[in-house]
Design a protein around this motif. Structure first.
Motif, PDB file in Angstrom:
ATOM      1  N   ARG A 171      40.469  28.939 -67.123  1.00  0.00           N
ATOM      2  CA  ARG A 171      41.023  28.127 -66.004  1.00  0.00           C
ATOM      3  C   ARG A 171      40.672  26.799 -66.158  1.00  0.00           C
ATOM      4  NH1 ARG A 171      41.948  30.513 -61.039  1.00  0.00           N
ATOM      5  NH2 ARG A 171      42.326  28.539 -60.248  1.00  0.00           N
TER       6      ARG A 171
ATOM      7  N   THR B  63      37.972  34.442 -67.567  1.00  0.00           N
ATOM      8  CA  THR B  63      38.765  33.884 -66.594  1.00  0.00           C
ATOM      9  C   THR B  63      38.368  32.562 -66.234  1.00  0.00           C
ATOM     10  OG1 THR B  63      39.495  35.893 -65.478  1.00  0.00           O
ATOM     11  CG2 THR B  63      39.872  34.238 -64.255  1.00  0.00           C
TER      12      THR B  63
ATOM     13  N   LYS C 184      38.513  30.805 -56.994  1.00  0.00           N
ATOM     14  CA  LYS C 184      39.301  29.570 -57.098  1.00  0.00           C
ATOM     15  C   LYS C 184      38.279  28.441 -57.591  1.00  0.00           C
ATOM     16  CE  LYS C 184      40.089  29.902 -52.618  1.00  0.00           C
ATOM     17  NZ  LYS C 184      40.034  31.488 -52.216  1.00  0.00           N
TER      18      LYS C 184
ATOM     19  N   GLU D 255      40.789  36.362 -55.678  1.00  0.00           N
ATOM     20  CA  GLU D 255      40.613  35.865 -56.928  1.00  0.00           C
ATOM     21  C   GLU D 255      39.964  34.481 -56.727  1.00  0.00           C
ATOM     22  OE1 GLU D 255      42.952  34.092 -60.686  1.00  0.00           O
ATOM     23  OE2 GLU D 255      43.941  34.853 -59.259  1.00  0.00           O
TER      24      GLU D 255
ATOM     25  N   ASP E 208      46.286  24.889 -58.675  1.00  0.00           N
ATOM     26  CA  ASP E 208      46.209  26.154 -57.576  1.00  0.00           C
ATOM     27  C   ASP E 208      47.107  26.055 -56.437  1.00  0.00           C
ATOM     28  OD1 ASP E 208      45.630  28.415 -55.997  1.00  0.00           O
ATOM     29  OD2 ASP E 208      43.597  28.694 -57.121  1.00  0.00           O
TER      30      ASP E 208
ATOM     31  N   GLU F 245      35.018  38.259 -66.321  1.00  0.00           N
ATOM     32  CA  GLU F 245      35.245  36.946 -65.257  1.00  0.00           C
ATOM     33  C   GLU F 245      34.713  35.758 -66.030  1.00  0.00           C
ATOM     34  OE1 GLU F 245      32.784  39.084 -61.398  1.00  0.00           O
ATOM     35  OE2 GLU F 245      31.562  39.266 -63.310  1.00  0.00           O
TER      36      GLU F 245
ATOM     37  N   GLY G 260      34.826  34.214 -54.621  1.00  0.00           N
ATOM     38  CA  GLY G 260      35.844  35.242 -54.812  1.00  0.00           C
ATOM     39  C   GLY G 260      35.727  36.430 -53.624  1.00  0.00           C
TER      40      GLY G 260
END
Length: 607
Positions: free
Chosen positions: A193, A189, A265, A263, A457, A186, A259
Motif C-alpha cells: 500500500r 499489505t 487504512k 482493514e 482510499d 500484514e 484496523g
C-alpha cells in the motif's frame, strides 16, 4: 549503490490525484479560518453548514518521488484545516527532523541527554544527531534514496529505532513504521500500500519481513552495541548531512490505523503535522519541561507512541526512555531507576499497575497520560487515591496524528475526556452532520492543524464530511465545553428500543470490588433483538459463578438505569486487547453463549 526507483503506479481508487507537477504560487499565504459555531442554539433549528472549503494549495515539493502527493485525496475530500495559534504558522520550507534535533541543540545545547534504552545507556542530543546524519548518508550514498522514497521501519522501541526514523525524515524520505508483532501478511499489505522501496529492521525481526517485501532491500540493525550491519555502515560515514529541503506540506510519514474497525487504512501526514502535535497538545496541555524524562508503552510505530515518546520530548529538549518491554510490570518498575517523570500508556496498564502498586516507587512521576481507549472514572479515582497523581485522559486518532481533546491538572473532570486542545475545534453532530445542542449525544467531529488524508482510499469520504473529521465516537458535550465519551459509534447497543453505551455499563461494573476487568458488547436475542452481555475477569478472591453473576447484575441496576444491566454474564480469565491496548470488542461479539444467563437477566440456579 542500489537505486530506489519509484514502483509502478497501481490505481487503488477512482480518485483523480492532485498533480505534484503543476506550478504553484510561492509563497502561499495561509487562509483566514472560517468561524464555525460549535453547536446550534437549542431554541432554534441548526443553520445549514457552509460547504467545505478547498484545502490550502500545496507548495512546491522537495520530493523527487511524488508517490505520496499522488495518492492524496481529491481536493473536495480534504477536511478544513486551521492554524489559529501563532506557533502553528510554519515556514514554507520545513524538515521536522531538523527542527527536533538541530533547532533544539541550537536552543539548549547538544550535551544534554536525549535517548536512553532500558539498560540506562544514554545518547546526548549531539550523539543522536551524529548517528542520524551517518544513517542518512547510508540511505542516500549506499541505497540511492531520493526525497519522497518510502522506507519501512520495523522493531521494538529503542534509541536505534528512533535514530532510523529521524534519519529517514532528515534525508527527505517517508517513514512507514510497523510494529514488531505484525505478521508477514500484514507487513506485505502495508509495504504494498505504501510502495515501500527500502526497509530498516531490527535484526531479530527480519525473518517475517524479508519474504513479505521480496525484492526490497532490507538493512538490519541491532538495538544494542555497535548497531549491527547498519551501525557498521554508518560508522564509516561522516557525521554530517544537510537536511533535505522539504516543504512543510511534503509527506513525512505514512501511518497505518490499527484496523479495529476493518482493514487498516494508510494515513498521510506532513512535516508541519509532526510539529503541530507537539505545539498543541504537548506544549499547551502537558507543558513539558526540558528536565523531564518521558517513557511509555506504545510502540513508535503508532502515532500515540511517536508523539509521546519521541516528538514531544525532543521538541521540549527533554529525554526519552525507550523501553523494549512496555508491559505494566516493566514500565512502572522502571520509573524510579530511570527517573521517569512523564508516562504514556493505556487505561488497561493503569488498572494492571493498581494490583501491584505497593511494589512500585513512583515518586519521580509528575504526569501520567492515557489514550487508546476511554479511561474509566473508576480507574482514574483508584489511581489518584493510591498515588496522588491525576491521569491526563485524551482522545486522539491515527488520522489526526495525536490527541485533540484532553485536560490536565485542575482542568480535569473525572469521567470526562476533557476540553478541546488549543488549536483544534470540535462539535457534536447528528447523522446529517448538523450540530446538536449541548447534552445531546451525537458524532464527534473535529478540525485543526492536522486531519485525515487517506492514501488512495475511497473511505476518505466516510471519515471526512462537510470539512469535518469524524472520529467514529459518540460523545456528549456539556455546557462548560467538556466532552463526555459514550461509546464508539459502532459500540452503541440498541436493546428493546433503548440506546445503551457499552462503556457506561463497563464503568458501572468496574466499581464492584469483585471485577478486575470487563467488557460489554451486544448479543443477539430473539425477543429483544440485542441484549447487553458482559465479559468479566474476576478480581483476586472472587468466585465466578451464578451467585456472582446475579450480584453484578443487581449492582449495575443500582448504579445506572436498570434497563442497561447485563442480561448475560460470562466470566473469563483474560480479555482480548490489541497491541495498542485497545479492547477488541469484535472478538467478544463472536464469542458463544455464556453459562450464567437467562432471558430475564437472572442467572440460573446452580444444579
Amino acid at each position: 549503490m542500489v537505486s530506489l526507483s519509484p514502483p509502478p503506479r497501481v490505481p487503488l481508487s477512482p480518485y483523480a490525484p492532485l498533480s505534484s507537477s503543476t506550478p504553484l504560487p510561492s509563497p502561499i499565504p495561509l487562509p483566514s479560518p472560517i468561524p464555525l459555531s460549535l453547536s446550534a442554539p437549542p431554541s432554534s433549528p441548526p443553520a445549514p453548514s457552509p460547504p467545505a472549503p478547498l484545502p490550502v494549495p500545496l507548495s512546491p515539493s522537495g520530493h523527487l518521488d511524488s508517490f505520496g502527493r499522488d495518492g492524496l485525496p481529491p481536493a473536495g475530500a480534504w477536511p478544513e484545516f486551521h492554524w489559529d495559534l501563532p506557533e502553528l504558522r510554519y515556514p514554507q520550507r520545513l524538515n521536522c527532523a531538523r527542527e527536533l534535533l538541530d533547532a533544539t541543540i541550537a536552543r539548549l545545547g547538544g550535551g544534554r541527554p536525549c535517548l536512553t534504552d532500558g539498560a540506562g545507556q544514554t545518547w546526548s542530543y549531539q550523539e543522536v544527531l551524529d548517528r542520524v546524519a551517518r544513517i542518512a548518508r547510508v540511505l542516500v550514498d549506499d541505497f540511492g534514496l531520493v526525497p519522497g522514497n518510502r522506507v519501512l521501519l520495523r522493531g521494538p522501541n529503542s534509541p536505534w529505532m528512533a535514530a532510523c526514523w529521524l534519519a529517514v525524515i532528515r534525508a527527505g524520505g517517508v517513514a512507514v513504521s510497523t510494529a514488531p508483532l505484525l505478521r508477514g501478511g500484514e507487513l506485505r499489505t502495508m509495504a504494498d500500500r505504501a510502495g515501500v522501496q527500502l526497509a530498516l529492521c531490527d535484526e531479530r525481526f527480519t525473518g517475517e519481513l524479508e519474504p513479505a517485501v521480496a525484492g526490497v532491500p532490507v538493512v538490519a540493525y541491532s538495538a544494542r552495541g555497535d548497531g549491527g550491519a547498519l551501525g557498521r555502515l554508518a560508522a564509516g560515514k561522516p557525521a554530517s548531512f544537510t537536511p533535505a529541503d522539504t516543504a512543510a506540506d511534503d509527506v513525512a510519514l505514512i501511518a497505518f490505523t490499527s484496523g479495529t474497525s476493518g482493514e487498516p487504512k494508510a494515513t498521510v501526514h506532513f512535516h508541519r503535522d509532526v510539529l503541530a502535535i507537539a505545539d498543541t497538545f504537548s506544549a499547551r496541555v502537558l507543558q513539558p519541561r526540558a528536565d523531564d524524562v518521558f517513557a511509555g508503552s506504545p510502540p513508535l510505530a503508532f502515532t500515540f507512541g511517536l508523539g509521546g515518546l519521541l516528538v514531544f520530548p525532543l521538541r521540549a529538549g527533554a529525554r526519552a526512555v525507550l523501553l523494549e518491554d512496555g508491559s505494566p510490570r516493566a514500565l512502572f518498575g522502571a520509573v524510579a531507576g530511570l527517573g521517569i517523570t512523564v508516562l504514556f500508556t493505556a487505561p488497561t496498564a493503569y488498572r494492571a499497575a493498581l494490583r501491584d502498586i505497593d511494589g512500585y516507587d513512583l515518586r519521580t512521576l509528575r504526569l501520567c497520560v492515557s489514550a487508546g481507549e476511554a479511561l474509566p472514572e473508576a480507574t482514574w479515582r483508584a489511581f489518584r487515591e493510591v498515588t496522588g497523581l491525576r491521569i491526563v485522559d485524551g482522545i486522539g486518532s491515527t488520522e489526526m496524528l495525536h490527541v485533540f481533546i484532553s485536560a490536565a491538572g485542575d482542568d480535569i473532570r473525572p469521567g470526562a475526556t476533557g476540553k478541546v486542545v488549543p488549536g483544534y475545534r470540535a462539535r457534536i453532530v447528528d447523522a446529517a452532520g448538523e450540530p446538536v445542542p449541548d447534552g445531546v449525544p451525537g458524532r464527534l467531529a473535529v478540525q485543526g492543524p492536522t486531519g485525515c488524508r487517506y492514501l488512495s482510499d475511497p473511505r476518505q469520504h466516510q471519515q471526512v464530511q462537510r470539512g469535518w473529521n469524524l472520529t467514529g465516537d459518540t460523545y456528549i458535550r456539556d455546557s462548560d465545553g467538556y466532552f463526555w465519551y459514550q461509546a464508539r459509534s459502532d459500540d452503541m447497543i440498541v436493546s428493546a428500543g433503548y440506546n445503551i453505551a457499552a462503556p457506561e455499563v463497563e464503568q458501572a461494573l468496574l466499581r464492584h470490588h469483585a471485577v478486575a476487568e470487563c467488557a460489554v458488547v451486544g448479543a443477539a436475542d430473539t425477543e429483544r433483538g440485542t441484549v447487553v452481555k458482559a465479559f468479566v475477569r474476576p478480581g483476586p478472591g472472587a468466585e465466578p459463578g451464578p451467585a456472582l453473576a446475579r450480584e453484578l447484575q443487581d449492582f449495575v441496576k443500582r448504579e445506572i438505569a436498570p434497563y442497561k444491566y447485563p442480561r448475560l454474564v460470562e466470566f473469563v480469565t483474560e480479555l482480548p486487547f490489541s497491541s495498542t491496548g485497545k479492547l477488541q470488542r469484535a472478538v467478544l461479539r463472536r464469542a458463544g453463549t455464556p453459562a450464567h444467563s437467562s432471558g430475564d437477566g437472572e442467572p440460573p440456579a446452580p444444579a
